[in-house]
Design a protein around this motif. Sequence first.
Motif, PDB file in Angstrom:
ATOM      1  N   ALA A 185      10.118  24.998   0.173  1.00 58.85           N
ATOM      2  CA  ALA A 185      11.507  25.467   0.143  1.00 58.85           C
ATOM      3  C   ALA A 185      11.696  26.808   0.842  1.00 58.85           C
ATOM      4  N   ALA A 226      13.232  18.889  -2.543  1.00 54.34           N
ATOM      5  CA  ALA A 226      13.387  20.332  -2.786  1.00 54.34           C
ATOM      6  C   ALA A 226      13.520  21.095  -1.469  1.00 54.34           C
ATOM      7  N   GLU A 227      12.840  20.611  -0.427  1.00 56.29           N
ATOM      8  CA  GLU A 227      12.952  21.258   0.891  1.00 56.29           C
ATOM      9  C   GLU A 227      14.367  21.061   1.460  1.00 56.29           C
ATOM     10  N   ALA A 230      16.787  23.301  -0.287  1.00 56.41           N
ATOM     11  CA  ALA A 230      16.679  24.694   0.197  1.00 56.41           C
ATOM     12  C   ALA A 230      17.423  24.854   1.524  1.00 56.41           C
TER      13      ALA A 230
END
Length: 423
Positions: A185, A226-227, A230
Amino acid sequence: MKKSILAIVALLTAGAASAQTYAIQAGRLIVDASQTARGPSTVIVENGRITRIEPGATAPAGATVVDMRAKTVLPGLIDAHVHLTGDPGTPFWRETIDPNELAAIVGVKNALLTARAGFTTVRDLGAPGNASFALRDAIHDGIVPGPRIIASGGALSIVGGHGDVSGFRPEVNAVLDPGGTCTGADQCALRVREWAKRGSDVIKITSTGGVLSQQGRGLEGHFDPAEIRAITSTAHRLGLKVAAHAHGARGIEDAAKAGVDSIDHGTFADAAALQAVKARGAWYVPTLMAFTGVRDRLGKNIFTPVVEAKGREAMAVWGHGLRAAHRAGVKIAFGTDSGVFEHGRNGEEAELMVRLGGMSPRQVLVSATTGAAELLGVGDEVGTLDPGKSADLIAVDGDPLTDAGALTRIVYVMARGKPIAMK
Ligand SMILES: [Zn+2]
């Protein structure tokens, strides 16, 4: 000294005002693709803006008359997915020898072809180095003709994913690394900030594998959710939208749930994926024309084996994703992936959206005007012919509200108040 400069500026401005009035006389006028077309009307353009619309064929004193009384005049079209700095059929190894500056010059050629095809605004989603930023700025400053460009620069991708460089010796891949890969992230958020600093108007991510790259890890989701979260939260905080290249269903679903603004390609979209896209209010950008570029090169020893396999997999479901998305009530924005096929053929997407996607010609035109304008965040400037907006308008043979093929019969283009030379 200061006073004389102001006087010169005033003189130049006054001269420009009288020289730049146009009266575009239309046989049929589409002000807004979602509304009924008007009969004979005249669009008055002053200093690059639409100032008023008059019924019938009129010509204010001093105006340059554009006689489109046998044509339909409508808002300039918008393509939400192009690659102006590339041409189809370029062997993949050329990236080892071509400088990024060449891409900008190729882009100058393709910008004019695209404008002539009736597209006065495009979103450029993937170009080497700063090529698409330079092209965008040159067109904006009037150095070269072309459409208004919303540019991403290069795409953000996972290491070894679509958007990274694969297929060469490791040390060659490393040299060609475009700098857009990220892991975790924090690093993905950093990339967004770097891209914003360099001049990106929009962030492009390759959230799944892609057909035409040498990566051999399929077409499903590549980024970790999650990346992507972000990336979207960082981009949105900076006022940038996120476009997600996405083929596989789970990759589409992950990207939509993580808050991307558009799903581009959407090839293998299933019910669960489309439910997520709809629930998050994301747009679907079909790029059906991209598949013609793939189809025409399959089985001819043009593609490497890794690309050939992915191409066949995607071609087998051509148009299925759009049909399902349209049925599910997902918002559709017109986009083609030009560069994968020849620039200037963008309008051919319209008939494919009708034939393969089940949309009406009017729905297609909405997707290419007000729809795409909203996705690109330029609805205040373009998308309709309302007075006050930028004078981005085209004329076509026939009625695009009943015949999507009319969008391939462009006879006149004005971009930001300037006529585009058609030949
Ligand atoms: Zn693309």
